[in-house]
Design an enzyme around this catalytic site. Sequence first.
Site, short mmCIF file in Angstrom:
data_model
loop_
_atom_site.label_atom_id
_atom_site.label_comp_id
_atom_site.label_asym_id
_atom_site.label_seq_id
_atom_site.Cartn_x
_atom_site.Cartn_y
_atom_site.Cartn_z
CE LYS A 92 42.28 8.22 51.00
NZ LYS A 92 41.96 8.62 49.55
CD GLN A 113 34.31 6.67 52.28
OE1 GLN A 113 33.35 7.08 50.88
NE2 GLN A 113 35.35 5.71 52.49
CE LYS A 116 32.15 2.47 53.07
NZ LYS A 116 32.33 2.36 51.96
CE LYS A 128 31.93 7.99 46.88
NZ LYS A 128 33.23 6.47 47.21
N GLY A 167 39.14 6.39 43.87
CA GLY A 167 38.78 5.24 42.90
C GLY A 167 37.25 5.51 44.09
CG ASP A 168 32.63 5.59 44.32
OD1 ASP A 168 33.21 4.17 45.59
OD2 ASP A 168 32.03 5.02 43.47
CB THR A 211 36.70 -3.00 48.13
OG1 THR A 211 37.79 -1.54 48.22
CG2 THR A 211 35.66 -2.57 48.39
CG ASN A 242 38.12 -2.46 42.49
OD1 ASN A 242 38.38 -2.56 43.44
ND2 ASN A 242 40.48 -2.65 42.23
CB SER A 380 42.92 4.82 50.91
OG SER A 380 42.11 4.69 49.30
#
Length: 448
Positions: A92, A113, A116, A128, A167-168, A211, A242, A380
């Site tokens: 993820k 990630q 995290k 990623k 998204g990023d 976020t 964002n 998410s």
Amino acid sequence: MGANNTINAVYEQVCKRNAGETEFLQAVKEVLDSLGPVIDKHPEYVEAKILDRIVEPERQNIFRVPWQDDKGRFQINRGFRFEFNSALGPYKGGLRLHPTVNASILKFLGFEQVFKNSLTTLPMGGGKGGSDFDPKGKSDNEVMRFCQSFMTELCRHIGPDTDVPAGDIGVGGREIGFLFGQYKRIRNEFTGILTGKALNWGGSLIRPEATGYGAVYFAEEMLKTRKDSFKGKICTVSGSGNVAQYTIEKLNALGAKAVTLSDSSGFIHDPDGVDAEKLAFVMELKNIKRGRIKEYADKYGVEYVAGKTPWGVKCDCALPSATQNEINEDDAKTLLKNGCFVVSEGANMPSTPEAIEQYLGAKILYGPGKAANAGGVATSGLEMSQNSMRLSWSCEEVDEKLHDIMISIHKQCFDAAKEYGDPGNYVMGANIAGFVKVADAMLDQGLV
Ligand code: NDP
């Protein structure tokens, strides 16, 4: 071999295998540097080569993305999906579309990630992906054709129980829509293979906000440890995408004043604060018109500084929300000199190692990205749960869960730092708390 020797040997091998990948090496070093006390306590991790394994992605997909622009010319980009670690769940992590994207940047993001996602306590591994495609200046049709071509290859690698991107930078609702549509068309499946979807076709309330809200919730918990709050605090925020937008929305709700915004061209300084009306202007400007932040200064008659970041503006709290390495040592010194005592990272790795040394030396409240910005991926995870159950939770329900998760992440980091001998050091706390869960799962699952 002592802990330091073990760690040095692993790091040397990473440097050899990934020569020149500066961002990835920076992220690996930061985590390894925190793990000495854990390695001392757990020889079984060394025996099972957990460190050697955790720094090597499980799978690296790199592919060609051909597409046609509006003039009919052929364009070729490079696509990536790094599947880093699946010990805790399906891979993820987001997709980034930006001309600077390369293997080093995506591997640093994928590596971060893993820890995290572990901190969220939800069942998610780390990955990623993205491309060096630049969405800036492209028409909606060009973005759609790129996304369709990108997904034509990516769909071989992802799935609701395998790998679920989000998204990023450069990937918002528009791109997620195009990507989802193409997956559905190729696979003939309506299933939760992406998060960040629109509400009416499987998205979660609060995901766009998560976020930014989460980075503020995390900072609020740090402030509580000093019996303080956001009320009346002056905050500098970078970026205007964002994360920056919803960081400011939550800062306003908690009585703080956000006085800066930026993009890759420069920053604005609005001493009166970016209130709800001005924030609505920014959202329209950035999400729909896709304009530059300078237009804020033109509209509201405030200062615009081209080519600079906002860290010279006096503040109590800084919330970097743009990109990696956007705060260097000098910026950190300036922040400290101006009395800043809270840094909560909405962006991933926005502070250089030298900047972090400054924060830790000054013992300010510093929340590293892998903890402070975990609210996005946590929500998410909540979107994935809702998709699996085929139901949707209300705004209040999701926000409450997000808030609880951020409180729990803060507590895990705070407790781990204390347990391992450096109270208040959230870098060490986040790295250790994130690592131990993944390491234990890897031990349980044998040599894979
Ligand atoms: P967006 O694309 O929505 O916004 C990015 C913002 O940062 C834009 O204002 C952009 O300016 C600016 N920016 C991007 N690259 C640079 C650069 N090289 N130098 C200066 N400014 C830059 O992205 P997000 O808000 O989603 O992401 C921002 C950060 O937050 C990233 O580090 C991302 O990895 C991190 N993050 C995002 C999550 C999410 O849920 N979206 C989750 C966790 C972390 P411009 O328009 O000029 O490019």
